[in-house]
Design an enzyme around this catalytic site. Structure first.
Site, mmCIF file in Angstrom:
data_model
loop_
_atom_site.group_PDB
_atom_site.id
_atom_site.type_symbol
_atom_site.label_atom_id
_atom_site.label_comp_id
_atom_site.label_asym_id
_atom_site.label_seq_id
_atom_site.Cartn_x
_atom_site.Cartn_y
_atom_site.Cartn_z
ATOM 1 N N GLY A 46 14.483 -6.607 26.393
ATOM 2 C CA GLY A 46 14.730 -6.741 27.823
ATOM 3 C C GLY A 46 14.632 -8.202 28.228
ATOM 4 O O GLY A 46 13.929 -8.989 27.583
ATOM 5 N N GLN A 51 13.581 -15.271 33.757
ATOM 6 C CA GLN A 51 13.163 -15.897 32.497
ATOM 7 C C GLN A 51 14.132 -16.970 32.016
ATOM 8 O O GLN A 51 13.768 -17.784 31.171
ATOM 9 C CB GLN A 51 13.027 -14.826 31.399
ATOM 10 C CG GLN A 51 11.865 -13.871 31.647
ATOM 11 C CD GLN A 51 11.840 -12.807 30.569
ATOM 12 O OE1 GLN A 51 12.500 -11.781 30.691
ATOM 13 N NE2 GLN A 51 11.102 -13.052 29.503
ATOM 14 N N CYS A 91 6.587 -10.313 25.261
ATOM 15 C CA CYS A 91 7.536 -10.875 26.209
ATOM 16 C C CYS A 91 8.141 -12.133 25.600
ATOM 17 O O CYS A 91 7.427 -12.940 24.999
ATOM 18 C CB CYS A 91 6.802 -11.220 27.510
ATOM 19 S SG CYS A 91 7.852 -11.969 28.754
ATOM 20 N N LEU A 92 9.433 -12.309 25.762
ATOM 21 C CA LEU A 92 10.093 -13.494 25.199
ATOM 22 C C LEU A 92 9.571 -14.784 25.837
ATOM 23 O O LEU A 92 9.691 -15.853 25.243
ATOM 24 C CB LEU A 92 11.615 -13.387 25.385
ATOM 25 C CG LEU A 92 12.277 -12.244 24.600
ATOM 26 C CD1 LEU A 92 13.765 -12.165 24.927
ATOM 27 C CD2 LEU A 92 12.074 -12.413 23.102
ATOM 28 N N HIS A 133 8.291 -3.743 33.354
ATOM 29 C CA HIS A 133 7.998 -5.110 32.875
ATOM 30 C C HIS A 133 9.028 -6.103 33.439
ATOM 31 O O HIS A 133 8.671 -7.179 33.922
ATOM 32 C CB HIS A 133 8.015 -5.087 31.337
ATOM 33 C CG HIS A 133 7.813 -6.408 30.667
ATOM 34 N ND1 HIS A 133 6.765 -6.650 29.816
ATOM 35 C CD2 HIS A 133 8.560 -7.553 30.696
ATOM 36 C CE1 HIS A 133 6.858 -7.909 29.363
ATOM 37 N NE2 HIS A 133 7.943 -8.468 29.876
ATOM 38 N N GLU A 134 10.314 -5.704 33.394
ATOM 39 C CA GLU A 134 11.369 -6.626 33.852
ATOM 40 C C GLU A 134 11.374 -6.763 35.375
ATOM 41 O O GLU A 134 11.615 -7.860 35.898
ATOM 42 C CB GLU A 134 12.744 -6.177 33.342
ATOM 43 C CG GLU A 134 12.885 -6.066 31.819
ATOM 44 C CD GLU A 134 12.408 -7.274 31.042
ATOM 45 O OE1 GLU A 134 12.430 -8.394 31.578
ATOM 46 O OE2 GLU A 134 11.983 -7.090 29.884
ATOM 47 N N HIS A 137 8.971 -9.298 36.374
ATOM 48 C CA HIS A 137 9.482 -10.678 36.271
ATOM 49 C C HIS A 137 10.210 -11.071 37.553
ATOM 50 O O HIS A 137 10.066 -12.202 38.031
ATOM 51 C CB HIS A 137 10.466 -10.815 35.106
ATOM 52 C CG HIS A 137 9.824 -11.023 33.768
ATOM 53 N ND1 HIS A 137 8.989 -12.080 33.501
ATOM 54 C CD2 HIS A 137 9.901 -10.316 32.610
ATOM 55 C CE1 HIS A 137 8.585 -12.014 32.236
ATOM 56 N NE2 HIS A 137 9.123 -10.952 31.669
HETATM 57 NI NI NI Z 1 8.968 -10.276 29.699
#
Ligand code: NI
Length: 167
Positions: A46, A51, A91-92, A133-134, A137
């Protein structure tokens, strides 16, 4: 298409609240393509526009094992949440850090697809975690901010050390 640089926690730009998309323009379509390419390349399941330093309410997700079920959520809103589950998240934007977070077990999300059509998605398990989660963000929140302050301090120290090593 292009790979986009991913902001790393605790970059203050990850705290910005994303604005709704008013029109699904060519630039939004290009953003979605680039975000999908960036997510698959990372690899991740995701990615939120926040991000990649674009503060619009756009999310791409693919939780399939075959990596061929791209889900694009524009202006997503949770209209129902129920139950709870604890899942280990990563998370990236927080490379190498994984920890357990409690979230709703099931969510119902409303959003626009890339054609501008309203969609409703009833999700549970990993997909439900990923959507929450997204959306976090887009609200300027990274999953580690749901952990204890002690853990957050340790994670920041670890990331700072990583950054020194790779610099
Ligand atoms: Ni993330």
């Amino acid at each position: 298409m292009a790979l986009l640089p991913i902001l790393r926690f605790p970059d203050p730009r990850l705290k910005r609240v994303a604005a709704p998309v008013n029109e699904i323009s060519d630039s939004v379509r290009r953003l979605v393509c680039d975000m999908a390419e960036t997510m698959y390349e990372a690899p991740g399941i995701g990615l939120a526009a926040t991000q990649v330093n674009v503060h619009k309410r756009v999310i791409v997700i693919d939780t399939s094992e075959t990596k061929d079920r791209l889900l694009v959520l524009i202006n997503p809103v949770l209209v129902d949440v129920s139950g709870s589950q604890v899942c280990e998240e990563g998370c990236l934007s927080v490379p190498g850090i994984y920890d357990k977070v409690e979230r709703a077990e099931r969510v119902v999300a409303r959003y626009l697809d890339l054609d501008g059509n309203g969609q409703t998605l009833d999700a549970e398990g990993l997909l439900a975690v990923c959507i929450q989660h997204e959306i976090d963000h887009l609200e300027g929140k990274v999953f580690v901010e749901r952990l204890s302050l002690l853990k957050q301090t340790r994670i920041k120290a670890k990331l700072a050390k990583q950054a020194r090593i790779t610099a």
